[in-house]
Scaffold this active site. Structure first.
Site, short mmCIF file in Angstrom:
data_model
loop_
_atom_site.label_atom_id
_atom_site.label_comp_id
_atom_site.label_asym_id
_atom_site.label_seq_id
_atom_site.Cartn_x
_atom_site.Cartn_y
_atom_site.Cartn_z
N CYS A 118 27.19 38.10 39.30
CA CYS A 118 27.15 37.17 40.44
C CYS A 118 28.61 36.92 40.79
O CYS A 118 29.35 37.87 41.03
CB CYS A 118 26.37 35.91 40.10
SG CYS A 118 26.76 35.15 38.52
N SER A 119 29.05 35.68 40.78
CA SER A 119 30.46 35.41 41.01
C SER A 119 31.17 35.22 39.66
O SER A 119 32.11 35.93 39.33
CB SER A 119 30.65 34.17 41.88
OG SER A 119 32.01 33.94 42.17
N ALA A 120 30.66 34.27 38.87
CA ALA A 120 31.25 34.03 37.54
C ALA A 120 30.65 34.92 36.47
O ALA A 120 31.24 35.13 35.41
CB ALA A 120 31.07 32.56 37.16
N ARG B 136 23.62 32.78 37.65
CA ARG B 136 22.60 33.64 38.24
C ARG B 136 22.41 34.90 37.39
O ARG B 136 21.29 35.39 37.22
CB ARG B 136 23.00 34.04 39.65
CG ARG B 136 23.35 32.88 40.56
CD ARG B 136 23.75 33.38 41.94
NE ARG B 136 24.68 32.46 42.58
CZ ARG B 136 25.09 32.55 43.84
NH1 ARG B 136 24.64 33.53 44.60
NH2 ARG B 136 25.93 31.68 44.35
N GLN C 180 23.38 28.50 33.61
CA GLN C 180 24.23 27.32 33.65
C GLN C 180 23.48 26.00 33.80
O GLN C 180 23.91 24.99 33.27
CB GLN C 180 25.23 27.44 34.81
CG GLN C 180 26.41 28.35 34.52
CD GLN C 180 27.38 28.37 35.68
OE1 GLN C 180 27.09 28.96 36.71
NE2 GLN C 180 28.50 27.72 35.52
#
Length: 564
Positions: free
Chosen positions: A305-307, A311, A349
């Site tokens: 995902c981004s981090a 997700r 998260q």
């Protein structure tokens, strides 16, 4: 001897509370022979574990694989001071039968919260390599690093660095099935493709958009057009791109001096940055990933995902637990999330993401997505129309399965309808607020609410608007809705003779009909299999567009929709 991993709160002299993993020997039992009951303990000088330990599997911290490099300093902090003067607390997490998922989700809301909050959170393993000065700029976020013991080590790189912010993740069978990583930065795109090549990856699952809330979440790491682009010494060319309602499928040919292969990227585009996806949409997306897997190649999927934790963890948990549920008939979400978090920090998260895993699993096992080829579908429908066809029963069961995954809703889910006079106690058909369609304020003294919702098709998001036939008072809002959404087709599934308000907005042949600030003109029609009426909509004497709005109204006649 194997060890039971426990989470201990540590009271230091500064009174700061730390969390760390400590190994506790469990009477000589090997972790692989113990069932999956998890105990989280704040220790007060002694352990008090129930007999159930002998029935569950505990050890989730085994080495990821012989392929990983353990040369980095991986010394574990001493736990001697952690075992003093702390309150004692134990929480147990049990397996869930697949057929009990719906009940467990509905009746155990507070239990799921406690289950999620009991899981170890934070940095519990060394991350020395990711924190080195020369690697800091390669991390997308300042506090998210790959654990050293499970990190992906690049075998070759332009800058002679072996670092990328990525970890191997085991599935529920203890096999390396995934690589969880951050969204590539401009400076790490070459490293990303190097990882794809060296790990023999053929599937990339992308769960973020490039930009969200005006923030860069991921750099575009693929060529926009079919032109070739080089990323380091790897050539990438895009050979296919297909768009669906919630995701995009892209196929690339990647090649270098060693050879070439096709890589497929599955890009889920509708996951809100600070929210969760619709569980069914995630199931449909996951189904596409599974059925297009290259069978002959055994390699980990790259998921990002981004981090690379929230997700990404949600998707990996759903995928792995799907396989576990199909093979064993039971799942243990908390147990597997803990496995992931032993490989990469803070996987899954939020509680909302954690609950989404349960909801998506419920959808998958109660009403699984099954695709058919066009020829197979045609054949099944030919059988269906025979009086003695057993397909009637199959379709009845299939339809009933949809009721089994119907979400449990409360009055809060219909709050907007209640505010606009909808009686939620008496109405048989209620629309959920999250699917509501709202009107623009183009007509004075009219609100923005209408009894209508958006429905997506397989290929297009919000492809349809589902609504009731307009009453005489609601005809103005019905026209507003058509204009707001540039709709050019209205399909009525009832015979107009059965609808008292059928003339509320539909003009008679060769006539104009005023409806509030609008003027409607009957343009013509036809009647073969269905009755088709062409209507031009104007705003008073001024056209709404250069050619005005054209609405083709399809009216079905004498069709029996009661198939079952």
């Amino acid at each position: 001897m194997h060890t039971l991993k426990m989470k201990a709160g540590v009271n230091l002299a500064s009174l700061q509370e730390y969390e760390m993993e400590t190994n506790v020997v469990t009477n000589g039992y090997r972790g692989s022979t113990l069932p999956n009951v998890h105990a989280y303990v704040n220790v007060n000088g002694m352990w008090d574990l129930p007999a159930a330990i002998e029935q569950r599997e505990f050890d989730i911290q085994e080495d990821i694989s012989d392929r990983l490099d353990h040369s980095e300093d991986s010394s574990i902090l001493s736990t001697e001071n952690a075992l003093k003067d702390n309150p004692f607390h134990v929480t147990f997490i049990t397996d869930v039968q697949m057929h009990e998922l719906h009940t467990d989700i509905g009746a155990n809301g507070s239990g799921l919260i406690g289950e999620f909050e009991s899981l170890p959170f934070g940095e519990h393993q060394p991350c020395y390599v990711g924190k080195r000065q020369e690697n800091i700029s390669k991390n997308r976020y300042k506090t998210i690093f790959p654990y050293d013991h499970s990190r992906v080590i690049l075998k070759a790189s332009v800058d002679n660095s072996d670092y990328i912010n990525a970890n191997y993740i085991k599935d529920s069978d203890e096999k390396i099935a995934y690589i969880a990583t951050q969204g590539p930065k401009n400076s790490t795109i070459n490293d990303f493709w190097q990882m794809v090549w060296q790990e023999n990856v053929t599937q990339i699952v992308m769960l973020t958009n490039l930009m969200e809330d005006d923030k860069i979440k991921c750099s575009q790491y693929w060529p926009e057009s079919t032109d070739e682009e080089y990323y380091g010494d790897i050539n990438i060319s895009k050979c296919e791109e297909r768009h669906f309602a919630f995701y995009v499928i892209r196929k690339f040919t990647m090649s270098n001096s060693e050879g070439s292969r096709v890589v497929t990227q599955y890009h889920y585009t509708k996951w809100p940055d600070h929210g969760t996806p619709d569980p069914f949409s995630l199931v449909v997306f996951h189904s596409h990933v599974l059925r297009t897997k290259t069978a002959e190649i055994e390699a980990p999927k790259i998921v990002h995902c981004s981090a690379g934790i929230g997700r990404t963890g949600t998707y990996i948990a759903f995928d792995s637990l799907c396989k576990e549920g199909k093979s064993k008939g039971t799942i243990n979400v908390a147990s597997y999330v803990k496995v992931m978090r032993s490989c990469r920090m803070n996987m899954v998260q939020t509680y909302e993401q954690y609950k989404t895993i349960y909801l998506a699993l419920n959808e998958e096992f109660k009403a699984p997505v099954r695709t058919k080829s066009i020829s197979a579908f045609r054949e099944s429908m030919q059988h269906f129309f025979r009086e003695d066809s057993p397909d009637h029963i199959i379709f009845q069961k299939e339809f009933k399965s949809l009721s089994d995954i119907k979400p449990v809703c409360t009055k809060d889910d219909f709050r907007d309808g209640t505010l606009h006079g909808v009686n939620t106690e008496e109405e048989e058909m209620l629309q959920l607020d999250r699917y509501n369609l709202y009107l623009t304020p183009t007509v004075s003294h009219r609100g923005n609410y209408i009894r209508a919702i958006y429905v997506s098709s397989f290929l297009e998001e919000n492809a349809f608007i589902v609504t009731q036939y307009p009453s005489e008072n609601g005809a103005v809002d019905f026209l507003r809705m058509i204009i707001d959404n540039d709709s050019d087709t209205v399909i009525c599934m009832d015979t107009l003779a059965e609808i008292e308000s059928s003339t509320a907005w539909l003009p008679e042949p060769s006539l104009y009909k005023p409806v509030g600030p609008y003027s409607l003109q009957h343009e013509g029609g036809s009647e073969i299999d269905v009755k088709v009426t062409s209507v031009k909509i104007q705003a008073g004497t001024v056209k709404l567009s250069q050619d005005a709005i054209q609405a083709n109204v399809f009216v079905t006649e004498n069709i029996n929709l009661a198939l079952f």
